[in-house]
Enzyme design. Structure first.
Site, PDB file in Angstrom:
ATOM      1  N   ILE A 288       0.586  -1.402  -0.767  1.00 30.75           N
ATOM      2  CA  ILE A 288       0.230  -0.219  -0.254  1.00 30.75           C
ATOM      3  C   ILE A 288       0.951   1.568   0.246  1.00 30.75           C
ATOM      4  O   ILE A 288       0.769   2.726  -0.424  1.00 30.75           O
ATOM      5  CB  ILE A 288      -1.121   0.019   0.911  1.00 30.75           C
ATOM      6  CG1 ILE A 288      -2.931   0.887   0.947  1.00 30.75           C
ATOM      7  CG2 ILE A 288      -0.326  -0.163   2.831  1.00 30.75           C
ATOM      8  CD1 ILE A 288      -3.534   0.667   1.946  1.00 30.75           C
TER       9      ILE A 288
ATOM     10  N   HIS B   9       6.496 -12.314   5.202  1.00 36.02           N
ATOM     11  CA  HIS B   9       6.825 -11.288   3.777  1.00 36.02           C
ATOM     12  C   HIS B   9       8.236 -11.362   3.372  1.00 36.02           C
ATOM     13  O   HIS B   9       8.720 -10.239   3.596  1.00 36.02           O
ATOM     14  CB  HIS B   9       5.768 -10.501   4.042  1.00 36.02           C
ATOM     15  CG  HIS B   9       6.370  -9.337   4.597  1.00 36.02           C
ATOM     16  ND1 HIS B   9       5.933  -9.363   6.022  1.00 36.02           N
ATOM     17  CD2 HIS B   9       6.850  -7.687   4.288  1.00 36.02           C
ATOM     18  CE1 HIS B   9       6.298  -8.198   6.944  1.00 36.02           C
ATOM     19  NE2 HIS B   9       6.796  -7.804   6.166  1.00 36.02           N
TER      20      HIS B   9
ATOM     21  N   ASN C 136      12.338  -8.210   6.034  1.00 35.68           N
ATOM     22  CA  ASN C 136      12.245  -7.959   7.382  1.00 35.68           C
ATOM     23  C   ASN C 136      11.779  -9.274   8.571  1.00 35.68           C
ATOM     24  O   ASN C 136      10.881  -9.448   8.244  1.00 35.68           O
ATOM     25  CB  ASN C 136      11.773  -6.014   7.996  1.00 35.68           C
ATOM     26  CG  ASN C 136      12.436  -5.295   6.737  1.00 35.68           C
ATOM     27  OD1 ASN C 136      13.658  -5.134   6.261  1.00 35.68           O
ATOM     28  ND2 ASN C 136      10.846  -4.760   6.103  1.00 35.68           N
TER      29      ASN C 136
HETATM   30  P1  5GP Z   1       7.031  -5.163   7.114  1.00 32.61           P
HETATM   31  O1  5GP Z   1       8.346  -3.565   7.979  1.00 32.61           O
HETATM   32  O2  5GP Z   1       6.988  -5.499   8.206  1.00 32.61           O
HETATM   33  O3  5GP Z   1       8.483  -5.305   6.309  1.00 32.61           O
HETATM   34  O4  5GP Z   1       6.695  -4.570   5.863  1.00 32.61           O
HETATM   35  C1  5GP Z   1       5.272  -4.437   6.090  1.00 32.61           C
HETATM   36  C2  5GP Z   1       4.471  -3.738   3.953  1.00 32.61           C
HETATM   37  O5  5GP Z   1       3.325  -3.862   4.592  1.00 32.61           O
HETATM   38  C3  5GP Z   1       5.410  -2.291   4.476  1.00 32.61           C
HETATM   39  O6  5GP Z   1       5.546  -1.909   3.422  1.00 32.61           O
HETATM   40  C4  5GP Z   1       3.362  -1.449   4.202  1.00 32.61           C
HETATM   41  O7  5GP Z   1       3.469  -0.638   3.899  1.00 32.61           O
HETATM   42  C5  5GP Z   1       3.035  -2.800   4.042  1.00 32.61           C
HETATM   43  N1  5GP Z   1       1.051  -2.829   4.493  1.00 32.61           N
HETATM   44  C6  5GP Z   1       1.142  -2.816   6.472  1.00 32.61           C
HETATM   45  N2  5GP Z   1      -0.554  -2.549   6.492  1.00 32.61           N
HETATM   46  C7  5GP Z   1      -0.735  -3.130   4.348  1.00 32.61           C
HETATM   47  C8  5GP Z   1      -2.146  -2.637   4.146  1.00 32.61           C
HETATM   48  O8  5GP Z   1      -3.251  -2.748   4.640  1.00 32.61           O
HETATM   49  N3  5GP Z   1      -1.800  -3.307   2.961  1.00 32.61           N
HETATM   50  C9  5GP Z   1      -0.884  -3.157   1.860  1.00 32.61           C
HETATM   51  N4  5GP Z   1      -0.975  -3.508   0.682  1.00 32.61           N
HETATM   52  N5  5GP Z   1       0.291  -3.079   2.862  1.00 32.61           N
HETATM   53  C10 5GP Z   1       0.526  -2.769   3.905  1.00 32.61           C
END
Ligand code: 5GP
Ligand code: ZN
Length: 138
Positions: free
Chosen positions: A32, A100, A87
């Site tokens: 997003i 992820h 991460n």
């Molecule tokens: P992390 O920091 O955990 O590696 O990445 C989490 C990712 O999930 C972030 O890049 C953030 O923008 C994305 N994200 C968080 N909430 C949502 C959501 O509700 N929908 C989508 N499509 N991405 C999300």
């Protein structure tokens, strides 16, 4: 499914997503808040918190999906490169505790720098650390 996990809710269709891949045990959708447009997230449908919780036998399917989705993201965005990132744990920037992989399309001269690098104090320091890691592997 983990009740309070946003990615489990996305996979279950309870929260909308820009889905791009849904096969077997793997799901992918657009982030997003993209680093570059087309930035995608590839996840296992089953809830596992980090890399270390992912079952080994999912590895083949996940790697295949990373390649398929990665190629498609590059093609659809006209990217000439692709970063694959993950991460694990909060100190590494993990905000969503459902393992992820980030697929980030890259373009020549887009200016993105993922991390800064440093030097070891000495070759000995580096070798000592390599020995410590070998010991930890066992
Ligand atoms: P992390 O920091 O955990 O590696 O990445 C989490 C990712 O999930 C972030 O890049 C953030 O923008 C994305 N994200 C968080 N909430 C949502 C959501 O509700 N929908 C989508 N499509 N991405 C999300
Ligand atoms: Zn989850």
């Amino acid at each position: 499914m983990s009740q309070d996990c946003i990615f489990c809710k996305i996979i279950a269709g309870q929260i909308p997503s820009a889905k791009i891949y849904d096969r077997g045990g793997v799901y992918a959708f657009l982030d997003i808040a993209p680093v570059n447009k087309g930035h995608a997230l590839v996840v296992s449908k089953a809830h596992h918190a980090t890399l270390f919780d992912l079952p080994d036998d999912l590895g083949r399917e996940l790697l295949g999906a990373l390649k398929t989705v990665g190629r498609a993201v590059m093609s659809a965005t006209g990217a000439s490169g692709l970063n694959v990132g993950m991460n694990n744990f909060e100190s590494a920037g993990q905000l969503v505790h459902h393992a992820h992989f980030h697929l980030i399309p890259r373009h020549e001269g887009d200016g993105l720098r993922l991390w800064t690098q440093h030097a070891y104090e000495s070759v000995e320091e580096m070798q000592k650390l390599a020995q410590a890691v070998r010991s930890a592997i066992g």
